[in-house]
Design a protein around this motif. Structure first.
Motif, PDB file in Angstrom:
ATOM      1  N   SER B   3      -8.584  14.912  -1.648  1.00  0.00           N
ATOM      2  CA  SER B   3      -8.681  16.265  -2.185  1.00  0.00           C
ATOM      3  C   SER B   3      -7.314  16.956  -2.164  1.00  0.00           C
ATOM      4  O   SER B   3      -7.046  17.842  -2.950  1.00  0.00           O
ATOM      5  N   LEU B   4      -6.457  16.538  -1.259  1.00  0.00           N
ATOM      6  CA  LEU B   4      -5.111  17.105  -1.192  1.00  0.00           C
ATOM      7  C   LEU B   4      -4.093  16.219  -1.902  1.00  0.00           C
ATOM      8  O   LEU B   4      -2.957  16.626  -2.100  1.00  0.00           O
ATOM      9  N   GLY B   5      -4.508  15.033  -2.266  1.00  0.00           N
ATOM     10  CA  GLY B   5      -3.578  14.109  -2.896  1.00  0.00           C
ATOM     11  C   GLY B   5      -2.791  13.333  -1.860  1.00  0.00           C
ATOM     12  O   GLY B   5      -2.765  13.675  -0.669  1.00  0.00           O
ATOM     13  N   PHE B   6      -2.171  12.261  -2.301  1.00  0.00           N
ATOM     14  CA  PHE B   6      -1.351  11.451  -1.398  1.00  0.00           C
ATOM     15  C   PHE B   6      -0.405  10.596  -2.245  1.00  0.00           C
ATOM     16  O   PHE B   6      -0.555  10.516  -3.470  1.00  0.00           O
ATOM     17  N   ALA B   7       0.551  10.020  -1.574  1.00  0.00           N
ATOM     18  CA  ALA B   7       1.514   9.148  -2.251  1.00  0.00           C
ATOM     19  C   ALA B   7       1.727   7.923  -1.390  1.00  0.00           C
ATOM     20  O   ALA B   7       1.558   7.968  -0.166  1.00  0.00           O
ATOM     21  N   LEU B   8       2.054   6.830  -2.021  1.00  0.00           N
ATOM     22  CA  LEU B   8       2.348   5.630  -1.248  1.00  0.00           C
ATOM     23  C   LEU B   8       3.285   4.726  -2.043  1.00  0.00           C
ATOM     24  O   LEU B   8       3.345   4.799  -3.276  1.00  0.00           O
ATOM     25  N   THR B   9       4.008   3.926  -1.300  1.00  0.00           N
ATOM     26  CA  THR B   9       4.866   2.922  -1.917  1.00  0.00           C
ATOM     27  C   THR B   9       4.176   1.569  -1.812  1.00  0.00           C
ATOM     28  O   THR B   9       3.612   1.230  -0.764  1.00  0.00           O
ATOM     29  N   ILE B  10       4.187   0.826  -2.896  1.00  0.00           N
ATOM     30  CA  ILE B  10       3.712  -0.553  -2.859  1.00  0.00           C
ATOM     31  C   ILE B  10       4.952  -1.430  -2.820  1.00  0.00           C
ATOM     32  O   ILE B  10       5.703  -1.497  -3.806  1.00  0.00           O
ATOM     33  N   PRO B  11       5.213  -2.058  -1.683  1.00  0.00           N
ATOM     34  CA  PRO B  11       6.454  -2.829  -1.570  1.00  0.00           C
ATOM     35  C   PRO B  11       6.473  -3.990  -2.566  1.00  0.00           C
ATOM     36  O   PRO B  11       5.426  -4.559  -2.893  1.00  0.00           O
ATOM     37  N   ALA B  12       7.644  -4.334  -3.018  1.00  0.00           N
ATOM     38  CA  ALA B  12       7.814  -5.459  -3.931  1.00  0.00           C
ATOM     39  C   ALA B  12       7.019  -6.665  -3.429  1.00  0.00           C
ATOM     40  O   ALA B  12       7.027  -6.972  -2.242  1.00  0.00           O
ATOM     41  N   ARG B  13       6.285  -7.289  -4.349  1.00  0.00           N
ATOM     42  CA  ARG B  13       5.538  -8.532  -4.073  1.00  0.00           C
ATOM     43  C   ARG B  13       4.274  -8.316  -3.238  1.00  0.00           C
ATOM     44  O   ARG B  13       3.647  -9.286  -2.817  1.00  0.00           O
ATOM     45  N   HIS B  14       3.879  -7.080  -2.988  1.00  0.00           N
ATOM     46  CA  HIS B  14       2.697  -6.810  -2.163  1.00  0.00           C
ATOM     47  C   HIS B  14       1.677  -5.965  -2.924  1.00  0.00           C
ATOM     48  O   HIS B  14       1.937  -5.503  -4.031  1.00  0.00           O
ATOM     49  N   GLY B  15       0.510  -5.790  -2.287  1.00  0.00           N
ATOM     50  CA  GLY B  15      -0.560  -5.017  -2.899  1.00  0.00           C
ATOM     51  C   GLY B  15      -1.099  -3.954  -1.964  1.00  0.00           C
ATOM     52  O   GLY B  15      -0.952  -4.062  -0.739  1.00  0.00           O
ATOM     53  N   ARG B  16      -1.726  -2.943  -2.544  1.00  0.00           N
ATOM     54  CA  ARG B  16      -2.380  -1.900  -1.760  1.00  0.00           C
ATOM     55  C   ARG B  16      -3.659  -1.480  -2.482  1.00  0.00           C
ATOM     56  O   ARG B  16      -3.716  -1.539  -3.714  1.00  0.00           O
ATOM     57  N   ALA B  17      -4.654  -1.025  -1.718  1.00  0.00           N
ATOM     58  CA  ALA B  17      -5.858  -0.437  -2.315  1.00  0.00           C
ATOM     59  C   ALA B  17      -6.103   0.917  -1.669  1.00  0.00           C
ATOM     60  O   ALA B  17      -5.709   1.151  -0.516  1.00  0.00           O
ATOM     61  N   PHE B  18      -6.765   1.793  -2.426  1.00  0.00           N
ATOM     62  CA  PHE B  18      -6.984   3.166  -1.959  1.00  0.00           C
ATOM     63  C   PHE B  18      -8.111   3.771  -2.788  1.00  0.00           C
ATOM     64  O   PHE B  18      -8.456   3.258  -3.861  1.00  0.00           O
ATOM     65  N   HIS B 107       5.045 -25.490 -10.044  1.00  0.00           N
ATOM     66  CA  HIS B 107       5.217 -26.494  -8.985  1.00  0.00           C
ATOM     67  C   HIS B 107       5.808 -25.887  -7.714  1.00  0.00           C
ATOM     68  O   HIS B 107       6.682 -26.457  -7.070  1.00  0.00           O
ATOM     69  N   VAL B 108       5.323 -24.688  -7.367  1.00  0.00           N
ATOM     70  CA  VAL B 108       5.770 -23.977  -6.172  1.00  0.00           C
ATOM     71  C   VAL B 108       4.556 -23.717  -5.288  1.00  0.00           C
ATOM     72  O   VAL B 108       3.531 -23.212  -5.754  1.00  0.00           O
ATOM     73  N   GLN B 109       4.657 -24.083  -4.027  1.00  0.00           N
ATOM     74  CA  GLN B 109       3.581 -23.826  -3.064  1.00  0.00           C
ATOM     75  C   GLN B 109       3.854 -22.510  -2.344  1.00  0.00           C
ATOM     76  O   GLN B 109       5.001 -22.189  -2.051  1.00  0.00           O
ATOM     77  N   GLY B 110       2.783 -21.767  -2.049  1.00  0.00           N
ATOM     78  CA  GLY B 110       2.894 -20.611  -1.167  1.00  0.00           C
ATOM     79  C   GLY B 110       3.598 -19.403  -1.756  1.00  0.00           C
ATOM     80  O   GLY B 110       4.022 -18.512  -1.024  1.00  0.00           O
ATOM     81  N   HIS B 111       3.738 -19.353  -3.081  1.00  0.00           N
ATOM     82  CA  HIS B 111       4.381 -18.188  -3.707  1.00  0.00           C
ATOM     83  C   HIS B 111       3.441 -16.984  -3.591  1.00  0.00           C
ATOM     84  O   HIS B 111       2.249 -17.109  -3.813  1.00  0.00           O
ATOM     85  N   ARG B 112       3.964 -15.827  -3.264  1.00  0.00           N
ATOM     86  CA  ARG B 112       3.132 -14.620  -3.297  1.00  0.00           C
ATOM     87  C   ARG B 112       2.610 -14.423  -4.721  1.00  0.00           C
ATOM     88  O   ARG B 112       3.269 -14.800  -5.692  1.00  0.00           O
ATOM     89  N   ASN B 113       1.423 -13.839  -4.847  1.00  0.00           N
ATOM     90  CA  ASN B 113       0.803 -13.724  -6.162  1.00  0.00           C
ATOM     91  C   ASN B 113      -0.139 -12.532  -6.195  1.00  0.00           C
ATOM     92  O   ASN B 113      -0.599 -12.045  -5.162  1.00  0.00           O
ATOM     93  N   CYS B 114      -0.409 -12.045  -7.404  1.00  0.00           N
ATOM     94  CA  CYS B 114      -1.201 -10.818  -7.564  1.00  0.00           C
ATOM     95  C   CYS B 114      -2.640 -11.007  -7.099  1.00  0.00           C
ATOM     96  O   CYS B 114      -3.231 -10.074  -6.547  1.00  0.00           O
ATOM     97  N   MET B 115      -3.235 -12.169  -7.350  1.00  0.00           N
ATOM     98  CA  MET B 115      -4.638 -12.335  -6.952  1.00  0.00           C
ATOM     99  C   MET B 115      -4.785 -12.218  -5.435  1.00  0.00           C
ATOM    100  O   MET B 115      -5.683 -11.524  -4.949  1.00  0.00           O
ATOM    101  N   ASP B 116      -3.894 -12.871  -4.685  1.00  0.00           N
ATOM    102  CA  ASP B 116      -3.958 -12.721  -3.229  1.00  0.00           C
ATOM    103  C   ASP B 116      -3.648 -11.282  -2.808  1.00  0.00           C
ATOM    104  O   ASP B 116      -4.254 -10.755  -1.866  1.00  0.00           O
ATOM    105  N   ASN B 117      -2.702 -10.649  -3.488  1.00  0.00           N
ATOM    106  CA  ASN B 117      -2.393  -9.248  -3.157  1.00  0.00           C
ATOM    107  C   ASN B 117      -3.600  -8.342  -3.363  1.00  0.00           C
ATOM    108  O   ASN B 117      -3.918  -7.503  -2.506  1.00  0.00           O
ATOM    109  N   LEU B 118      -4.256  -8.494  -4.504  1.00  0.00           N
ATOM    110  CA  LEU B 118      -5.439  -7.658  -4.786  1.00  0.00           C
ATOM    111  C   LEU B 118      -6.564  -7.987  -3.808  1.00  0.00           C
ATOM    112  O   LEU B 118      -7.261  -7.106  -3.307  1.00  0.00           O
ATOM    113  N   THR B 119      -6.729  -9.272  -3.533  1.00  0.00           N
ATOM    114  CA  THR B 119      -7.786  -9.714  -2.619  1.00  0.00           C
ATOM    115  C   THR B 119      -7.568  -9.155  -1.221  1.00  0.00           C
ATOM    116  O   THR B 119      -8.496  -8.611  -0.598  1.00  0.00           O
TER     117      THR B 119
END
Lengths: 201, 201
Positions: B3-18, B107-119
């Motif tokens: 109700s008051l609003g908020f702000a947040l930073t989503i760090p490079a290569r990461h995800g957030r939910a709110f 052909h890269v293992q363990g790369h950060r990715n959007c699906m894991d970030n959202l999950t």
């Protein structure tokens, strides 16, 4: 059953689901012409993996289907390979019709619709309504304009036209003979589809 | 909080939910430029309803977004309205990157990715990985050729560019600062996003 193959008719405006084994072919026939087949497919061993148009579009680098294309699951595994196609016009962009579409856009209550058809067909397999996977639309003629506008026109499919996929993973496949009769999607006349599943020759 | 609003930073290569309440605005800012925001949104009261690109494309009759557009849920309810947009180039066609994409195509293992970030971002809300809804891709520059081919090029967004949506239904929204650094999607340099949620003026 699937080792010997089988055939079935999907009556106009209705849906059916069935199992297709890896290595079998799935042929969908537009019996009278201008009839769209909305199709969803799930991996038999794990319903959290399913045919995914949004992954397929990226894998193909294309918004349309061609013979030889491999359609992907949501885990980017090849799921269906398009072996044969007498039409060449299909949709992998738009969600299937549902009761909300008819109520909101056409002001019609109780119209038969593809989402309910797919849902009812998949219910015996334990697939809850809200998790029916995103569909593709065989024989659907979605025009993509150069400026990104899209609109649905009458199918170009004629009586007896068909597509054949090779199934690459054991699957449960649901198909709805689209009941849309209020726009050109099915030439204003929903009709039967015919399906044949056979071991690959 | 909302109700008051908020702000947040989503760090490079990461995800957030709110959570975002109906009537609030959601602004996504590309802090340094050329950074894609993969976004999924669920209806707070019932996670079986969610933002749906495949329904939105049909409702808009278009594969692109413009100011004034209402993005729809899978039940065809208006979910987000695009109020302001300093870029005008976004993607509502392609699935987000995932570990399969990096393993199979790069052909890269363990790369950060959007699906894991959202999950990971949605896990505290009880959203199982396989039911993370289909995403849209803010600032993603997907070129649609007249023949239906699609390819992803560097974003046209510059430092400080933004989009603002009005949220029309109480929602849980997840955003991933896309980690793709192996193709032009983020200009080969993943960077932060900034998010502001505020009561509509």
């Amino acid at each position: 059953m699937s080792s010997l193959g089988f055939a079935l008719t999907i009556p106009a405006r209705h849906g059916r689901a069935f199992e297709v084994s890896a290595g079998s072919t799935l042929t969908i026939i537009d019996v009278e012409g201008e009839q769209v087949a909305d199709m969803s497919a799930l991996v038999r061993a794990d319903f959290t993996e399913f045919l995914s148009p949004r992954h397929t579009r990226l894998a193909l680098g294309r918004l349309t289907l061609r013979v030889g294309d491999e359609l992907q699951t949501n885990r980017r595994r090849p799921h269906l390979r398009l072996l044969d196609d007498s039409v060449g016009v299909h949709d992998i962009l738009l969600g299937c019709c549902d009761r909300y579409r008819y109520e909101l856009d056409f002001h019609v209550q109780g119209h038969r619709n593809c989402m309910d058809n797919l849902t009812e067909a998949l219910a015996p397999y334990g697939v809850e309504p809200w998790r029916v996977p995103e569909n593709i639309n065989i024989f659907m003629n979605t025009i993509i304009e150069p400026d990104g506008r899209v609109h649905v026109e009458r199918p170009v499919s004629r009586a007896g036209d068909h597509v054949t996929f090779e199934c690459l993973i054991d699957s449960v496949i649901a198909i709805s003979a689209c009941p849309q009769d209020l726009n050109p999607c099915n030439g204003f006349r929903p009709t039967d589809l015919h399906v044949r599943v056979a071991p690959r020759a």
